[in-house]
Design a protein around this motif. Structure first.
Motif, short mmCIF file in Angstrom:
data_model
loop_
_atom_site.label_atom_id
_atom_site.label_comp_id
_atom_site.label_asym_id
_atom_site.label_seq_id
_atom_site.Cartn_x
_atom_site.Cartn_y
_atom_site.Cartn_z
N GLU A 122 1.13 -1.76 -0.21
CA GLU A 122 -0.01 0.30 -0.21
C GLU A 122 0.94 1.19 -0.47
OE1 GLU A 122 -2.55 0.59 3.33
OE2 GLU A 122 -0.81 0.53 4.76
N GLN A 127 -6.64 -6.79 5.36
CA GLN A 127 -7.15 -6.93 6.07
C GLN A 127 -5.97 -5.33 7.10
OE1 GLN A 127 -8.06 -10.10 7.94
NE2 GLN A 127 -10.07 -11.05 6.94
N ARG A 128 -5.30 -5.46 6.64
CA ARG A 128 -3.71 -4.90 7.85
C ARG A 128 -4.00 -3.31 6.44
NH1 ARG A 128 -1.33 -9.50 7.26
NH2 ARG A 128 0.88 -8.15 6.28
N THR A 141 -4.67 0.61 4.75
CA THR A 141 -5.33 1.99 5.15
C THR A 141 -5.16 2.85 4.33
OG1 THR A 141 -3.46 2.48 6.10
CG2 THR A 141 -5.36 1.68 7.33
N ASP A 142 -4.58 2.53 3.42
CA ASP A 142 -4.40 3.38 2.23
C ASP A 142 -4.56 2.71 0.86
OD1 ASP A 142 -3.34 5.78 2.81
OD2 ASP A 142 -1.47 5.21 3.58
N LYS A 189 -8.00 3.98 0.49
CA LYS A 189 -8.37 3.60 1.22
C LYS A 189 -8.82 2.63 2.51
CE LYS A 189 -9.61 8.46 0.26
NZ LYS A 189 -10.28 9.54 0.54
N GLY A 190 -8.09 1.99 2.31
CA GLY A 190 -8.09 0.41 3.29
C GLY A 190 -10.04 -0.26 2.65
N LYS A 191 -10.39 0.61 1.73
CA LYS A 191 -11.29 -0.75 1.38
C LYS A 191 -11.36 -1.27 0.05
CE LYS A 191 -16.86 0.29 -0.12
NZ LYS A 191 -17.45 1.01 -0.65
#
Length: 262
Positions: A54, A95-96, A98-99, A162-164
Motif C-alpha cells: 500500500e 485486512q491490514r 489503510t491506504d 483507503k483501506g476499502k
C-alpha cells in the motif's frame, strides 16, 4: 582485468544489503555460476515475487515531480512471497491496509557487471532465447558494462482504496491464479536461462582453450545467434528498440537498487 578482479572481490565481500538478506533459492545456481567466472559479477537479483503493498496517494501537485524510487520507499509492504500464493494470503494482507493497496507479480530480474562487451553480449543472447525479452546492455560514461536480465510478463492490479476493498473475492481469486501461472512460467524461463548459460559458458571456455581457435569459435560460441538468423529475423543485438530497453537503470541507478530486489 586486474581492476575488474579487484573490484569484484570487494563487491562480493560486502554483506547482502537486500530486504531478504540472501540470494533467492531458485536462482542460487545462476548467481554462483556467473560469479565463478572471472568475466562476471552479479550486483542485484530477485527470482520473482508476488507482493501486496500500500502507498499513500500523492497530492496532485507532487505526482509529476516525485520519482518512482521515492514512492517505493513510502510503501508499506503487506505481503511478499517468492512462491505461489493463495487468496487467503492476499485477503489477510488486505485486512491490514489503510491506504490504496496494489497486488503485483514481478518476474525474475538479474543485474550483472561484465568485464568486456562480448561477455555482456553472450548473456544477452542467452537471456533473450530463454524468454527474458526486456533484457539489455548499458555502458556507463566510465566504461562500466551492465547486463540486465528482465522480462515483460508483469502484473499490477489495484485492489483497495483507503483501506476499502474495491473488488469482490472472486476477482481477487482470479488475479491470484493469474499471478501463480506467471510464477510458473517465470520458473520455466529461469530453468531455460540456467541450462543455456551453462552450455554457452562451457562452449566459450572450451573454444578459448582449443588449438582450433577460429573453427571452435565459429562452431560453438554463437549457436543462439545463428539459430535466430536462420529464422530470418533480427536478433536483439541487431536492434533493440527503446520500448524493449525501457526501465533499464543507468550505472548509478543500478547500484542504488541493491536494497530493493529481495
Amino acid at each position: 582485468m586486474a581492476d575488474f578482479k579487484r573490484w569484484k572481490e570487494q563487491r562480493l565481500s560486502r554483506a547482502d544489503g537486500s530486504r531478504k538478506g540472501s540470494v533467492d533459492e531458485p536462482i542460487e545456481g545462476i548467481v554462483r555460476l556467473l560469479n565463478g567466472h572471472d568475466s562476471f559479477c552479479t550486483t542485484s537479483s530477485c527470482s520473482g515475487r508476488v507482493v501486496v503493498l500500500e502507498q499513500p496517494p500523492l497530492p496532485p501537485a507532487a505526482e509529476a515531480t516525485t520519482s518512482f524510487e521515492i514512492q517505493k520507499q513510502n510503501c508499506n509492504w503487506l505481503m511478499v512471497t517468492h512462491q505461489n500464493c493463495t487468496i487467503q494470503d492476499v485477503l489477510t494482507a488486505l485486512q491490514r491496509a489503510t491506504d490504496d493497496a496494489v497486488f503485483k507479480f514481478e518476474p525474475f530480474v538479474l543485474h550483472v557487471q561484465c568485464q568486456e562487451l562480448q561477455d555482456a553480449q553472450l548473456l544477452h543472447v542467452v537471456a533473450i532465447e530463454a524468454g527474458f525479452r526486456n533484457s539489455g546492455i548499458t555502458v556507463g560514461r566510465k566504461g562500466k558494462i551492465m547486463m540486465a536480465v528482465r522480462s515483460t510478463h508483469c502484473l499490477e492490479v489495484p485492489l483497495s482504496q483507503k483501506g476499502k476493498l474495491m473488488v469482490n473475492e472472486e476477482y481477487v481469486d482470479f488475479v491470484v491464479q493469474v499471478a501463480n501461472q506467471k510464477m510458473e512460467e517465470n520458473r520455466r524461463r529461469i530453468d531455460r536461462f540456467y541450462t543455456s548459460l551453462q552450455f554457452a559458458l562451457e562452449n566459450r571456455d572450451h573454444s578459448s582453450s582449443s588449438p582450433l581457435e577460429e573453427k571452435g569459435r565459429n562452431n560453438t560460441v554463437d549457436p543462439y545467434r545463428r539459430k535466430r538468423k536462420s529464422k530470418g529475423t533480427k536478433t536483439d543485438e541487431d536492434h533493440t528498440s527503446p520500448e524493449e530497453n525501457r526501465g533499464l537503470e543507468s550505472e548509478d541507478e543500478t547500484e542504488s537498487k541493491l536494497n530493493v530486489f529481495h
